[in-house]
Design a protein around this motif. Structure first.
Motif, short mmCIF file in Angstrom:
data_model
loop_
_atom_site.label_atom_id
_atom_site.label_comp_id
_atom_site.label_asym_id
_atom_site.label_seq_id
_atom_site.Cartn_x
_atom_site.Cartn_y
_atom_site.Cartn_z
N ALA A 242 8.56 -44.79 -35.46
CA ALA A 242 8.34 -43.63 -34.76
C ALA A 242 9.49 -42.82 -34.18
CB ALA A 242 7.70 -44.07 -33.36
N GLU A 243 9.56 -41.76 -34.32
CA GLU A 243 10.77 -41.01 -33.89
C GLU A 243 10.69 -40.88 -32.52
OE1 GLU A 243 12.51 -37.38 -36.22
OE2 GLU A 243 11.83 -36.26 -34.41
N ILE A 244 11.51 -41.22 -31.84
CA ILE A 244 11.56 -41.03 -30.26
C ILE A 244 12.73 -40.35 -29.78
CG2 ILE A 244 11.50 -42.72 -28.29
CD1 ILE A 244 10.29 -44.91 -29.84
N LYS A 245 12.26 -39.36 -28.94
CA LYS A 245 13.53 -38.84 -28.10
C LYS A 245 13.71 -39.75 -26.78
CE LYS A 245 15.11 -34.21 -26.31
NZ LYS A 245 14.34 -32.76 -26.40
N VAL A 246 14.98 -40.14 -26.81
CA VAL A 246 15.11 -41.43 -25.98
C VAL A 246 15.53 -41.17 -24.39
CG1 VAL A 246 15.74 -42.95 -27.74
CG2 VAL A 246 17.60 -41.85 -26.67
N ASP A 247 15.89 -39.66 -24.29
CA ASP A 247 16.85 -39.39 -23.10
C ASP A 247 15.92 -39.44 -21.79
OD1 ASP A 247 17.26 -37.67 -25.41
OD2 ASP A 247 19.18 -37.16 -24.39
N GLU A 248 14.66 -38.72 -21.80
CA GLU A 248 13.89 -38.83 -20.58
C GLU A 248 13.44 -40.26 -20.33
OE1 GLU A 248 12.98 -37.28 -17.22
OE2 GLU A 248 13.94 -35.99 -19.12
N ASP A 249 13.22 -41.04 -21.43
CA ASP A 249 12.63 -42.59 -21.04
C ASP A 249 13.91 -43.34 -20.44
OD1 ASP A 249 10.38 -42.22 -22.45
OD2 ASP A 249 10.83 -43.33 -24.12
N LEU A 250 15.23 -43.00 -20.98
CA LEU A 250 16.22 -43.81 -20.17
C LEU A 250 16.44 -43.29 -18.99
CD1 LEU A 250 18.60 -43.72 -23.26
CD2 LEU A 250 17.32 -45.68 -22.42
N ARG A 251 16.22 -41.92 -18.57
CA ARG A 251 16.38 -41.37 -17.27
C ARG A 251 15.29 -41.84 -16.21
NH1 ARG A 251 17.57 -36.55 -19.58
NH2 ARG A 251 19.71 -35.81 -19.12
N CYS A 252 14.03 -42.27 -16.84
CA CYS A 252 12.94 -42.89 -15.96
C CYS A 252 13.31 -44.33 -15.68
CB CYS A 252 11.79 -42.85 -16.62
SG CYS A 252 11.01 -41.31 -16.72
N SER B 261 27.29 -31.08 -24.28
CA SER B 261 27.34 -29.96 -23.42
C SER B 261 27.62 -30.34 -22.06
CB SER B 261 25.98 -29.27 -23.51
OG SER B 261 25.89 -28.20 -22.80
N LEU B 262 28.13 -29.68 -21.50
CA LEU B 262 28.50 -29.87 -20.11
C LEU B 262 27.52 -29.46 -18.98
CD1 LEU B 262 30.88 -31.00 -17.93
CD2 LEU B 262 31.71 -28.88 -17.87
N ARG B 263 27.00 -30.18 -18.21
CA ARG B 263 25.90 -29.89 -17.05
C ARG B 263 26.21 -30.65 -15.97
NH1 ARG B 263 20.79 -30.52 -21.40
NH2 ARG B 263 21.13 -28.17 -22.42
N LEU B 264 27.32 -30.53 -15.56
CA LEU B 264 28.07 -31.37 -14.55
C LEU B 264 28.31 -32.72 -14.92
CD1 LEU B 264 25.75 -31.00 -11.36
CD2 LEU B 264 27.52 -29.65 -11.88
N ILE B 265 27.81 -33.32 -15.82
CA ILE B 265 28.20 -34.49 -16.91
C ILE B 265 28.02 -34.06 -18.29
CG2 ILE B 265 27.91 -36.34 -15.18
CD1 ILE B 265 25.46 -37.13 -16.34
N VAL B 266 28.91 -34.77 -19.08
CA VAL B 266 28.73 -34.48 -20.50
C VAL B 266 27.42 -34.95 -21.21
CG1 VAL B 266 29.83 -34.47 -22.88
CG2 VAL B 266 30.98 -33.90 -20.75
N GLU B 267 26.47 -34.43 -21.54
CA GLU B 267 25.16 -35.01 -22.20
C GLU B 267 24.96 -34.38 -23.30
OE1 GLU B 267 21.45 -32.85 -19.89
OE2 GLU B 267 23.04 -33.77 -18.66
N PRO B 268 23.95 -35.04 -24.09
CA PRO B 268 23.53 -34.30 -25.59
C PRO B 268 22.74 -33.22 -25.21
CG PRO B 268 23.03 -36.48 -25.51
CD PRO B 268 23.46 -36.41 -24.19
N GLU B 269 23.15 -31.86 -25.70
CA GLU B 269 22.29 -30.66 -25.52
C GLU B 269 20.93 -30.75 -25.73
OE1 GLU B 269 22.88 -25.80 -25.77
OE2 GLU B 269 24.20 -26.99 -27.24
N HIS B 270 20.65 -31.24 -26.96
CA HIS B 270 19.30 -31.27 -27.47
C HIS B 270 18.65 -32.53 -27.48
CE1 HIS B 270 20.30 -27.11 -28.95
NE2 HIS B 270 21.41 -27.75 -29.62
N GLY B 271 19.05 -33.63 -26.85
CA GLY B 271 18.90 -35.03 -26.83
C GLY B 271 19.00 -35.90 -27.92
N VAL B 272 18.54 -37.02 -27.92
CA VAL B 272 19.09 -37.81 -29.08
C VAL B 272 17.77 -38.29 -29.65
CG1 VAL B 272 20.07 -40.05 -29.62
CG2 VAL B 272 21.23 -38.52 -28.10
#
Length: 519
Positions: free
Chosen positions: A202-212, A501-512
């Motif tokens: 499965a291709e999973i965009k992990v960003d939101e899962d890790l935030r949750c 990308s900088l959004r207060l902290i440096v994060e992947p702009e388009h997710g991983v």
């Protein structure tokens, strides 16, 4: 008579307009120019302000847009870990022109960029309360941080640190590991289901899962059982973060941030909703404190301090510190986990080493305990190298609340000092010729053996204001990474677009995006 009254009214209006113009001229130019002149007299130069009201900020924005446009035109797909030229091209340009210590202006704020290791060391060792957190953008960011521990200064900060720091001591963190493991269950089950539905991959965009996951951890461990409502708070805080992440220079210059714009109204609405949710959680927690006296958590410590102070501002004290812990406790850790997975997906050899270590230390168990986490040397090295290459915080930011001296330079009161963490973390003179490469082995003997100047490794900040939750963050990172490694194998998806990308902290702009398979 009417003519005289009209003339008087016009005269008063003219006086008011002239007074306002003079005030703006003083705060936007005369005051910062006086600071710049004092620095120039000591040999500290920098780019001259390109705008009366905005200082160098318009030039900074132009250089960022130009760099991103150049990248799009060239269709860059190569993953380069040194993101400073992309995210902060103006600092790279100015460092070459003016050296490792230079001054620039953002609006009416004079900033001092410091990347000279000797000066950085002096700043790191300074314990004076006269060196506080930078107040630039404090008005803009107030809905997100208020007067909580991340932004407060002086005795107010010292008092809050005494309350919060003990809740993150290593012995307390050890007792939180089981809750961290429990919080990972929904994520692991969700990934297993996606892999099965995908026929084994499965291709999973992990960003939101890790935030949750990270939100669930901080809610359970620090705020008792109210983690469901905690998730609502995180969602609104995330929206609030996006709304305030862009500088509001007009507010910073004039001191008036409530201009009736669409963005301002949204910030006010989100702020009220977050405050209401936190106070509701606090009310429920307070009602159950006596019944659960044996189960102490951070919220109870904050509540106890607020009730002991018996001040009319106890609600704001509670809300501001809860916001600070919610934000710092989950956002930065989630982003750090995302970068770790990106790098492990890019380097399968290190993924295999970390997985083998986790399997050995966990034995027949499916999850780690506090003892196993302590022994995970390989995973610790991977995390340390990730935090070197992609530290969530871009800067150590301080402000001289009184005139101070560093590196032989007298720095006037009100100067914002910015230590660029990534510049130091990628410096070949400190880390060797392969400073831009992912090589966890460099941390085999710890930070002291990883580089020539250990005081320049600053993933958790520097000095007395080093991140209070670093033990907590390291434990959480090890728990979720070891569980993912024990359950899955993964690689970086071809659809991944590398754009820090900088959004207060440096994060992947388009997710991983990862291609995930179940072990």
């Amino acid at each position: 008579m009417e003519l005289i009254e009209t003339q008087v009214l016009l005269s008063l209006c003219l006086v008011g307009v002239c007074s306002l113009a003079l005030y703006l001229y003083y705060i936007a130019w005369l005051r910062p120019e006086s600071v710049r002149r004092k620095l120039r007299q000591q040999g500290i130069t920098g780019p001259p302000p390109s705008s009366f009201l905005y200082g160098n900020s318009l030039e900074m924005k132009r250089l960022v847009i130009a760099e991103k446009s150049r990248g799009r035109r060239q269709g860059l797909v190569e993953i380069k870990h040194d993101y400073m030229p992309l995210v902060f091209p103006y600092f790279e340009q100015w460092r070459k022109a003016y050296g490792p210590v230079f001054a620039y202006s953002v609006g009416n704020v004079v900033a001092l960029h410091v990347s000279h290791p000797d000066v950085v060391k002096e700043i790191s060792l300074c314990s004076s309360l006269d060196l506080g957190k930078a107040t630039y953008l404090k008005k803009t960011h107030e809905p997100l941080f208020g007067q909580g521990i991340l932004k407060s200064n002086g005795d107010c900060w010292s008092h809050q640190r005494k309350i919060i720091a003990p809740e993150f001591f290593s012995d307390k963190v050890k007792g939180m590991v089981d809750l961290m493991v429990d919080s990972a269950t929904p994520l692991l089950k969700s990934w297993e289901e996606m892999v099965e539905l995908g026929g084994g991959t499965a291709e999973i965009k992990v960003d939101e899962d890790l935030r949750c996951y990270s939100a669930d951890v901080i809610s359970r461990t620090c705020f008792g059982s109210n983690y469901i409502r905690g998730k609502d708070i995180f969602m609104k805080l995330r929206a609030l973060q996006k709304a305030v992440s862009r500088p509001n220079l007009l507010a910073e210059i004039t001191g008036f941030r409530y201009f009736p714009t669409k963005r301002t109204r949204m910030v006010q609405r989100l702020n009220k909703e977050v405050n209401s949710l936190i106070l509701k959680t606090v009310k429920e927690e307070g009602a159950g404190r006596e019944q659960c006296a044996s189960q102490k958590n951070l919220l109870q410590a904050i509540l106890g301090s607020a009730s002991d102070s018996l001040t009319s501002t106890s609600d704001s004290f509670i809300v501001d510190n809860c916001k600070n812990i919610y934000f710092a406790g989950h956002e930065t850790t989630a982003v750090a986990t995302t970068w770790c997975l990106m790098l492990l997906g890019l380097h399968p050899e290190w993924q295999a080493r970390a997985r083998a270590e986790a399997a050995e230390l966990c034995g027949g168990r499916r999850s780690p305990d506090a003892n196993a986490l302590q022994k995970m040397k390989t995973l610790t090295m991977v995390i340390q190298e990730t935090l070197r290459l992609y530290p969530p915080g871009a800067f150590v930011a301080r402000e001289t609340l009184q005139e101070m001296e560093f590196g032989g330079v007298r720095i006037p009161r009100g100067v914002n000092i910015y230590v660029p963490i990534s510049t130091l973390h990628h410096d070949p003179d400190i880390w060797g010729p392969q400073a831009h490469r992912f090589n966890p082995e460099r941390f085999a003997k710890g930070v002291m053996g990883a580089c020539l100047l250990p005081n320049t490794y600053l993933p958790f900040g520097a000095g007395p204001r080093t991140c209070l939750g670093q033990n907590f963050a390291m434990a959480e990172l090890k728990v979720i990474l070891s569980l993912i490694l024990l359950g899955f194998t993964f690689s970086l998806s071809p659809s991944y677009c590398h754009s820090p990308s900088l959004r207060l902290i440096v994060e992947p702009e388009h997710g991983v995006q990862l291609l995930v398979k179940k072990l």
